[in-house]
Enzyme design. Structure first.
Site, PDB file in Angstrom:
ATOM      1  N   HIS A 144     -51.672 -43.594   2.195  1.00 48.50           N
ATOM      2  CA  HIS A 144     -51.724 -43.680   0.729  1.00 48.50           C
ATOM      3  C   HIS A 144     -51.198 -45.022   0.243  1.00 48.50           C
ATOM      4  O   HIS A 144     -50.580 -45.115  -0.819  1.00 48.50           O
ATOM      5  CB  HIS A 144     -50.954 -42.511   0.105  1.00 48.50           C
TER       6      HIS A 144
ATOM      7  N   LYS B 133     -59.708 -43.025   3.189  1.00 50.00           N
ATOM      8  CA  LYS B 133     -59.263 -42.942   1.790  1.00 50.00           C
ATOM      9  C   LYS B 133     -59.714 -44.227   1.072  1.00 50.00           C
ATOM     10  O   LYS B 133     -60.878 -44.324   0.714  1.00 50.00           O
ATOM     11  CB  LYS B 133     -57.751 -42.705   1.730  1.00 50.00           C
TER      12      LYS B 133
ATOM     13  N   SER C 138     -47.623 -38.361  -0.346  1.00 52.00           N
ATOM     14  CA  SER C 138     -48.805 -37.966  -1.118  1.00 52.00           C
ATOM     15  C   SER C 138     -48.549 -36.860  -2.127  1.00 52.00           C
ATOM     16  O   SER C 138     -49.317 -36.685  -3.059  1.00 52.00           O
ATOM     17  CB  SER C 138     -49.918 -37.536  -0.175  1.00 52.00           C
TER      18      SER C 138
HETATM   19  N1  PLP Z   1     -51.271 -39.155   6.972  1.00 53.01           N
HETATM   20  C1  PLP Z   1     -51.210 -38.931   5.645  1.00 53.01           C
HETATM   21  C2  PLP Z   1     -49.984 -39.354   4.896  1.00 53.01           C
HETATM   22  C3  PLP Z   1     -52.279 -38.325   4.968  1.00 53.01           C
HETATM   23  O1  PLP Z   1     -52.221 -38.096   3.649  1.00 53.01           O
HETATM   24  C4  PLP Z   1     -53.434 -37.946   5.720  1.00 53.01           C
HETATM   25  C5  PLP Z   1     -54.578 -37.279   5.075  1.00 53.01           C
HETATM   26  O2  PLP Z   1     -54.502 -36.493   4.208  1.00 53.01           O
HETATM   27  C6  PLP Z   1     -53.452 -38.196   7.084  1.00 53.01           C
HETATM   28  C7  PLP Z   1     -52.365 -38.795   7.689  1.00 53.01           C
HETATM   29  C8  PLP Z   1     -54.642 -37.839   7.912  1.00 53.01           C
HETATM   30  O3  PLP Z   1     -55.636 -38.807   7.683  1.00 53.01           O
HETATM   31  P1  PLP Z   1     -57.134 -38.548   8.135  1.00 53.01           P
HETATM   32  O4  PLP Z   1     -57.818 -37.894   6.992  1.00 53.01           O
HETATM   33  O5  PLP Z   1     -57.676 -39.894   8.481  1.00 53.01           O
HETATM   34  O6  PLP Z   1     -57.049 -37.662   9.333  1.00 53.01           O
END
Ligand code: PLP
Length: 421
Positions: free
Chosen positions: A236, A267, A208
């Site tokens: 992502h 997302k 990200s």
């Molecule tokens: N994994 C990644 C790569 C993320 O970017 C995010 C959120 O920013 C998460 C996990 C966590 O996701 P959630 O918002 O569903 O807890």
């Protein structure tokens, strides 16, 4: 029947006024916290929160004014967060199934919609089964501890998301960290890890901060060679990477080689909240028995389930939505590069505009907002020192005009602050 009980003395204080705890320990804690907060401010890493007074979408209204802001910093990749059918599905689920379950899943927190959504997620990813969590953070916190023992090993990309890092910390497996997307280093670590019973390679599908995509084909080849399993975090990627939006494994043609997928409903898939693991049925069965964030946390609220379920229906009906963002991403990336900016990553709607200097990134982001473009600057410790950037995220619901306005503002602001000649 429920009746209000008068609290003695409550009438004397201002209603709802905060009460400061008294005592030496509380005072010492307050001093320590204040000094820590001061340090964060002093280091220039304070994160402030802008308050939005409208729905999530390409155009926002900020609290206290600021209407018509063009938003380039949400993970609303497909624009489904405020899609009318997604909202309607949430309202219907709320009315039919109530506000929430007041229970964890295994006591009395499983409704037919939870089972339906799990089945739909597994079908979407072409996997055997799926399990829901309150977030992908929880899915990542739960999986490694439930799956891996001290006899096993986990090999993790050094730039994996914080939730993967934390999940791995919680497990007792042997831990190997390989250099970011470095296949030579991964191979060396896999050789070292041959002594363990089971090896699991864990990587973000798309990263990200840099908008780069894991070399999954090569990872899967190495995993095959060294008898390892592959786990990907698809937060992502789910919904928009690959011809049908199935994610990085579809994009790179390795859907049958990745064993476990964790992803988010917060997302691209409607943006409400929630996460999941999808993969082999015995793994999902084990997670229902052993995964602590699943066992000891409340069920997903029906409205949230309704949103995600509708988002998946829309994606499974046609691949047009998944395809809709690629051309806009391409437009932004090529126009920005033509203007003289360096954009990290490739073909991903996360488009980091690389600036290097932390102050420049922060001042430029502020100036962009003055021109009606909402973007965020990232600097150390979120990204390495000297690699500050402004991260732009493209959504399917941005118009070409929105994108052109963003490029124009970047060009003006870049010239003003010396980022462009
Ligand atoms: N994994 C990644 C790569 C993320 O970017 C995010 C959120 O920013 C998460 C996990 C966590 O996701 P959630 O918002 O569903 O807890």
């Amino acid at each position: 029947m429920w009746r209000a009980v008068a609290v003695p003395g409550a009438a004397r204080g201002r209603a709802g006024a905060p009460r400061a705890a008294s005592g030496a320990a509380a005072a010492q804690l307050r001093r320590r916290l204040e000094s820590e907060l001061e340090e964060i401010r002093g280091a220039g890493t304070w994160k402030s929160e802008r308050v939005i007074a409208s729905r999530q979408g390409p155009h926002l209204r900020l609290a206290g004014g600021g209407a018509g802001i063009i938003n380039f910093c949400a993970n609303n990749y497909l624009g489904l967060s405020s899609h009318p059918e997604v909202i309607r599905a949430a309202v219907e689920a709320l009315e039919k199934f109530g506000a929430g379950l007041s229970s964890v899943r295994f006591i009395c927190g499983t409704q037919s919609i939870h089972k339906d959504l799990e089945e739909k997620i597994a079908r979407f990813h072409q996997r055997e089964d799926a399990i829901l969590y309150a977030s992908c953070f929880d899915a990542n916190a739960g999986i490694f501890e439930a799956l891996l023992t001290p006899e096993d090993a986990v090999l993790s990309d050094e730039l994996n998301h914080a939730s993967i890092i934390d999940g791995i910390r919680l497990c007792k497996a042997n831990k190997y960290r390989y250099k970011h997307m470095d296949m030579q280093d991964l191979e060396a670590k896999l050789k070292e890890a041959q002594k363990h019973r089971l090896r699991l390679v864990a990587t973000d599908g798309a990263f990200s901060m840099d908008g780069d995509i894991a070399p999954l084909r090569e990872i899967c080849q190495l995993a095959h060679k060294y008898d390892a399993l592959v786990f990907i975090d698809e937060c992502h990627a789910t919904g928009f990477l690959g011809p049908n939006g199935r994610g990085t494994d579809e994009l790179l043609g390795v859907m049958d080689k990745v064993t476990i997928i964790n992803s988010t409903l917060g997302k691209a898939l409607g943006g409400a909240a929630g996460g999941y693991t999808t993969g082999p049925k015995p793994l999902i069965d084990l997670l229902r028995q052993r995964s602590r964030p699943y066992l000891f946390s409340n069920s997903l609220p029906p409205a949230v389930v309704g949103c995600a379920s509708k988002a998946l229906d829309l994606l499974m009906e046609s691949n047009a939505i998944a395809q809709s963002m690629a051309a806009k991403t391409q437009r932004f990336r090529s126009k920005m590069m033509a203007a003289g900016f360096t954009i990290s990553g490739k073909d991903h709607p996360i488009c980091p505009v690389m600036l290097g200097d932390a102050r420049l990134a922060s001042v430029m982001a502020e100036d962009m907002l003055n021109r009606g473009i909402y973007v965020i600057g990232f600097s150390y410790p979120v990204v390495p020192k000297g690699k500050a950037r402004i991260r732009v995220q493209i959504s399917a619901v941005h118009s070409d005009e929105d994108i052109d306005r963003c490029v124009e503002a970047f060009t003006q602001v870049g010239r003003k602050h010396g980022a462009l000649p």
